[in-house]
Design an enzyme around this catalytic site. Structure first.
Site, PDB file in Angstrom:
ATOM      1  N   PHE A   8       0.849  -1.185   0.000  1.00 28.83           N
ATOM      2  CA  PHE A   8       0.000   0.000   0.000  1.00 28.83           C
ATOM      3  C   PHE A   8       0.891   1.244   0.000  1.00 28.83           C
ATOM      4  O   PHE A   8       1.732   1.423   0.876  1.00 28.83           O
ATOM      5  CB  PHE A   8      -0.917   0.015   1.226  1.00 28.83           C
ATOM      6  CG  PHE A   8      -1.829   1.220   1.277  1.00 28.83           C
ATOM      7  CD1 PHE A   8      -2.817   1.404   0.321  1.00 28.83           C
ATOM      8  CD2 PHE A   8      -1.692   2.173   2.273  1.00 28.83           C
ATOM      9  CE1 PHE A   8      -3.660   2.512   0.356  1.00 28.83           C
ATOM     10  CE2 PHE A   8      -2.535   3.280   2.325  1.00 28.83           C
ATOM     11  CZ  PHE A   8      -3.517   3.449   1.373  1.00 28.83           C
ATOM     12  N   GLY A   9       0.689   2.100  -1.008  1.00 26.54           N
ATOM     13  CA  GLY A   9       1.419   3.360  -1.102  1.00 26.54           C
ATOM     14  C   GLY A   9       0.491   4.530  -0.857  1.00 26.54           C
ATOM     15  O   GLY A   9      -0.606   4.584  -1.425  1.00 26.54           O
ATOM     16  N   TYR A  10       0.921   5.461  -0.020  1.00 28.87           N
ATOM     17  CA  TYR A  10       0.097   6.630   0.312  1.00 28.87           C
ATOM     18  C   TYR A  10       0.877   7.937   0.181  1.00 28.87           C
ATOM     19  O   TYR A  10       0.315   9.008   0.306  1.00 28.87           O
ATOM     20  CB  TYR A  10      -0.456   6.510   1.740  1.00 28.87           C
ATOM     21  CG  TYR A  10       0.625   6.277   2.777  1.00 28.87           C
ATOM     22  CD1 TYR A  10       1.288   7.346   3.366  1.00 28.87           C
ATOM     23  CD2 TYR A  10       1.001   4.989   3.126  1.00 28.87           C
ATOM     24  CE1 TYR A  10       2.295   7.132   4.289  1.00 28.87           C
ATOM     25  CE2 TYR A  10       1.996   4.767   4.051  1.00 28.87           C
ATOM     26  CZ  TYR A  10       2.643   5.849   4.630  1.00 28.87           C
ATOM     27  OH  TYR A  10       3.643   5.628   5.537  1.00 28.87           O
ATOM     28  N   GLY A  11       2.181   7.854  -0.068  1.00 26.42           N
ATOM     29  CA  GLY A  11       3.046   9.025  -0.229  1.00 26.42           C
ATOM     30  C   GLY A  11       3.944   8.812  -1.429  1.00 26.42           C
ATOM     31  O   GLY A  11       3.467   8.555  -2.532  1.00 26.42           O
ATOM     32  N   GLU A  87      12.287   2.304   3.658  1.00 28.30           N
ATOM     33  CA  GLU A  87      11.293   2.739   4.636  1.00 28.30           C
ATOM     34  C   GLU A  87      11.737   2.572   6.089  1.00 28.30           C
ATOM     35  O   GLU A  87      11.236   3.281   6.969  1.00 28.30           O
ATOM     36  CB  GLU A  87       9.971   2.001   4.412  1.00 28.30           C
ATOM     37  CG  GLU A  87       9.385   2.175   3.023  1.00 28.30           C
ATOM     38  CD  GLU A  87       9.036   3.603   2.667  1.00 28.30           C
ATOM     39  OE1 GLU A  87       8.675   4.391   3.558  1.00 28.30           O
ATOM     40  OE2 GLU A  87       9.133   3.950   1.472  1.00 28.30           O
TER      41      GLU A  87
END
Length: 174
Positions: A8-11, A87
């Site tokens: 899941f990518g949000y940035g 990350e």
């Protein structure tokens, strides 16, 4: 059969994934919100002048739209290694497998550790001042914000809070 790896990518993963992608889909994660709640000492700031980067902060009743990436089959190990190197550079993020509501898959997700020294909560004016002036190994902090806004808009999932922050940063930037 081995279970497939979703991320899941949000940035920045939305516009700069560090692994081969077989498929990408607009996604929704419930119970978390996208927030500039993590100081950046490496990529978008320095220890002397920290920047801010996005993190997922637990928030019951909230949700975050982003992108679900299906890692190319056979590249799961390399993708996981690349993600951890990128990350987990300071251990401020916790790696979790979380259920997405759209699509209905479990995805590897990086969320903020609220007990970590890099966790921070600033009002929007302070966020804008920090982001407008910070830079790190991967460039100016404002570029990180603007790229995220641009790519969320292109996906049809604009974020009003990020738009407001971007306008404030533009007003402060030379």
């Amino acid at each position: 059969m081995t279970e497939r790896l979703w991320v899941f990518g949000y940035g920045s993963l939305i516009w700069d994934p560090c692994f081969p992608v077989e498929r990408r889909e607009t996604a929704r994660l419930d119970g978390w919100r996208r927030s500039f709640c993590m100081t950046s000492l490496h990529y978008r700031g320095t220890p002397e002048a920290p920047g801010l980067v996005l993190a997922l902060d637990r928030a019951p009743g909230a949700f975050c739209h982003g992108v679900a990436f299906l890692v190319e089959q056979g590249a799961e190990g390399a993708a996981l290694a690349a993600l951890r190197e990128r990350e987990l550079v300071s251990d401020a993020y916790t790696e979790m497998s979380l259920p997405l509501t759209e699509p209905a898959v479990t995805a590897l997700t990086y969320v903020i550790d609220p007990g970590h020294v890099q966790y921070c909560l600033h009002d929007v004016a302070a966020q804008a001042r920090i982001i407008a002036g910070a830079a790190g190994r991967r460039g100016p902090n404002r570029d990180y914000l603007m790229n995220t806004v641009l790519h969320l808009d292109a996906l049809g999932i604009p974020d009003a809070e990020l738009h407001d922050l971007a306008e404030r940063v533009r007003a402060l930037s030379p």
